[in-house]
Structure formats: structure tokens, C-alpha cells
Design an enzyme around this catalytic site. Structure first.
Site, PDB file in Angstrom:
ATOM      1  N   ASP A  11       0.830  -1.198   0.000  1.00  0.00           N
ATOM      2  CA  ASP A  11       0.000   0.000   0.000  1.00  0.00           C
ATOM      3  C   ASP A  11       0.871   1.257   0.000  1.00  0.00           C
ATOM      4  O   ASP A  11       1.969   1.256  -0.553  1.00  0.00           O
ATOM      5  CB  ASP A  11      -0.977  -0.037   1.174  1.00  0.00           C
ATOM      6  CG  ASP A  11      -0.274  -0.281   2.515  1.00  0.00           C
ATOM      7  OD1 ASP A  11       0.860   0.203   2.694  1.00  0.00           O
ATOM      8  OD2 ASP A  11      -0.867  -0.948   3.388  1.00  0.00           O
ATOM      9  N   SER A  12       0.406   2.316   0.639  1.00  0.00           N
ATOM     10  CA  SER A  12       1.125   3.592   0.585  1.00  0.00           C
ATOM     11  C   SER A  12       2.488   3.522   1.264  1.00  0.00           C
ATOM     12  O   SER A  12       3.409   4.255   0.888  1.00  0.00           O
ATOM     13  CB  SER A  12       0.288   4.703   1.230  1.00  0.00           C
ATOM     14  OG  SER A  12      -0.031   4.382   2.575  1.00  0.00           O
ATOM     15  N   ILE A  13       2.642   2.656   2.270  1.00  0.00           N
ATOM     16  CA  ILE A  13       3.938   2.566   2.946  1.00  0.00           C
ATOM     17  C   ILE A  13       4.973   1.991   1.989  1.00  0.00           C
ATOM     18  O   ILE A  13       6.156   2.324   2.064  1.00  0.00           O
ATOM     19  CB  ILE A  13       3.824   1.736   4.236  1.00  0.00           C
ATOM     20  CG1 ILE A  13       2.762   2.343   5.160  1.00  0.00           C
ATOM     21  CG2 ILE A  13       5.160   1.653   4.954  1.00  0.00           C
ATOM     22  CD1 ILE A  13       2.516   1.549   6.431  1.00  0.00           C
ATOM     23  N   GLN A  16       5.574   4.835  -0.783  1.00  0.00           N
ATOM     24  CA  GLN A  16       6.450   5.893  -0.284  1.00  0.00           C
ATOM     25  C   GLN A  16       7.876   5.407  -0.006  1.00  0.00           C
ATOM     26  O   GLN A  16       8.706   6.181   0.484  1.00  0.00           O
ATOM     27  CB  GLN A  16       5.864   6.495   0.993  1.00  0.00           C
ATOM     28  CG  GLN A  16       4.556   7.223   0.781  1.00  0.00           C
ATOM     29  CD  GLN A  16       3.981   7.786   2.068  1.00  0.00           C
ATOM     30  OE1 GLN A  16       4.627   7.782   3.121  1.00  0.00           O
ATOM     31  NE2 GLN A  16       2.746   8.265   2.004  1.00  0.00           N
ATOM     32  N   HIS A 197       2.285   6.440   8.692  1.00  0.00           N
ATOM     33  CA  HIS A 197       3.361   6.324   7.704  1.00  0.00           C
ATOM     34  C   HIS A 197       4.722   6.523   8.371  1.00  0.00           C
ATOM     35  O   HIS A 197       4.815   7.048   9.481  1.00  0.00           O
ATOM     36  CB  HIS A 197       3.136   7.315   6.568  1.00  0.00           C
ATOM     37  CG  HIS A 197       1.879   7.058   5.810  1.00  0.00           C
ATOM     38  ND1 HIS A 197       0.685   7.688   6.115  1.00  0.00           N
ATOM     39  CD2 HIS A 197       1.606   6.209   4.788  1.00  0.00           C
ATOM     40  CE1 HIS A 197      -0.263   7.250   5.299  1.00  0.00           C
ATOM     41  NE2 HIS A 197       0.269   6.346   4.484  1.00  0.00           N
TER      42      HIS A 197
END
Length: 245
Positions: A11-13, A16, A197
Site C-alpha cells: 500500500d502507501s507505505i 512511499q 506512515h
């Protein structure tokens, strides 16, 4: 011989993980420069249910050069509370575990040499999430904005346990980020930038833990061949030899 491929799926982790300030994916690319291609397949906001629909697109079973490593890092969105703002991302606990098992099974079917590493969702700093939500909502809705957290550390812990159980049953290594972070008494500020995050320090932990696993499963950087000879080994009188078998 094709260069090894490492795919970071999450996912976003994961998305990023190539941020300039110490992203764990960028650190991995640096460590394995000229040894492996690090392929980013991080999808901000996605959960394990939605990831299932992408398996055949991202990891086709007929690929001629399947990845030798796939990291699977879902759960932070699955664990979103079902009655709060991020309820669309919520996946029930039992389904989350089953989804991880299906993902791992698909990845193992790509090739006997494909290795899978699961990563648990990180712990949640509720105060950090509330502060972040307050900032976003007040910018849009004013001081009357709702400040209830959309995630809790308790829920994240349940999903981390499910991830660990899935890894044990599938016999794949796991990074228990939920537990590792909380071993530090200052984990909230040290490892998380918005309660969820990762900071540069949090990214470093993921990188270091992943390297430990890679070293233990035969994918240490020093064990992988260079894509082309070192410049010092290039024959200046016949440089074209670098492209010959």
C-alpha cells in the site's frame, strides 16, 4: 542471464518507500545496484482485497523472468475501523488472513525460486493520527471537524497477528514491524510521521530487517552477480566483449 527482480508489493507505505528522505525501497535499490532491479508496486490506499484483483496483471504466471523476491506489505488499510471515515478500506480480519494466503500462494506458483516476505502493518499512534486528521479536516471544515481516529493500535495488532499466522502457515519469512517498532519506548515519534506512515528512521528499520532476511535466504547482495563487468575489467582494446556471453 537476466538480472534478478525484486518486487515491492503493498500500500502507501510501500509506495512511499522511494521517498528521498531515506525510503526503504530506495535503500534497497542502492544496496543491490547492478545486482537486482527493484520494482515498485506500491498502491496508496489499497487493501488486500483489492490487491487480489491485480495479481495476474502484476505477476502473470507465464512471465519468462519471474521475480526472485516479492515483499507483501498490506494490512494498514485493511485494519481501518469499519464505522469511521476510512471504512471503505476495511477488510474483516479473517478475510485479510485468507487474502494474504491467496497472494502468497499465487506468488509461490510463479517459480520455485520466487521467495516471498510478508510485512505486518505497523503500530498506530492514535494521537498522531488525530493530530493529522485535525490538520486536514480543519483546513477543509473548520474547527468543528470530527477528530475520531479511523484506526487504532489495538486493531492494527490484531491484523499483525493474522499476518504472522498467515506467514507461519505458508512457511514464508516475516518482518513483524508491529512488534519491532514498539520495542523502542519512543516509537510514536521516532518511527511514524503521522501516526501511520514511516519516518526516515522507520524506513531504516524496514530496510535493515529485510536485509537480514535476504541474507538468510540466499539473496545477500554479495551472492548476486553483477549485470556487466567492473570498469577495471573492461578491455579498452576490445570493449565490445562486455556484451558477449
Amino acid at each position: 542471464m537476466a538480472k534478478a527482480k525484486f518486487v515491492l508489493f503493498g500500500d502507501s507505505i510501500t509506495q512511499q518507500s522511494f521517498l528521498p528522505a531515506g525510503g526503504w525501497g530506495a535503500a534497497l535499490a542502492d544496496r543491490y545496484a547492478r545486482k537486482a532491479d527493484i520494482i515498485l508496486r506500491g498502491l496508496s490506499g489499497y487493501n488486500s482485497r483489492w490487491a487480489l484483483f491485480l495479481l495476474d496483471r502484476i505477476f502473470p504466471t507465464a512471465a519468462l523472468n519471474p521475480p526472485v523476491l516479492v515483499t507483501v506489505f498490506f494490512g494498514a488499510n485493511d485494519a481501518a475501523l469499519p464505522d469511521r471515515k476510512s471504512k471503505a478500506q476495511h477488510v474483516p480480519l479473517s478475510e485479510y488472513k485468507e487474502n494474504l494466503q491467496r497472494i502468497v500462494s499465487h506468488l509461490k506458483g510463479l517459480s520455485p525460486s520466487t521467495r516471498v516476505v510478508l510485512i505486518t502493518p505497523p503500530p498506530i499512534d492514535v494521537r498522531g493520527r488525530q493530530a493529522y486528521a485535525r490538520y486536514l479536516r480543519r483546513a477543509t471544515y473548520g474547527d468543528s471537524a470530527e477528530e475520531l481516529p479511523e484506526r487504532t493500535n489495538e486493531a492494527a495488532g490484531e491484523y499483525a497477528q493474522a499476518c504472522k499466522a498467515a506467514a507461519k502457515e505458508a512457511e514464508v519469512p516475516i518482518i513483524d514491524l508491529y512488534s519491532i517498532f514498539q520495542q523502542n519506548p519512543n516509537w510514536q515519534e521516532l518511527y511514524l510521521c503521522d501516526g501511520l506512515h514511516l519516518t526516515a528512521e522507520g524506513n531504516t528499520v524496514v530496510f535493515e530487517e529485510l536485509v537480514k532476511i535476504l541474507n538468510s535466504i540466499g539473496l545477500a547482495e554479495e551472492n548476486l552477480p553483477l549485470d556487466f563487468p567492473l570498469y577495471s575489467d573492461v578491455d579498452p582494446l576490445d570493449p565490445e566483449k562486455i556484451c558477449r556471453p
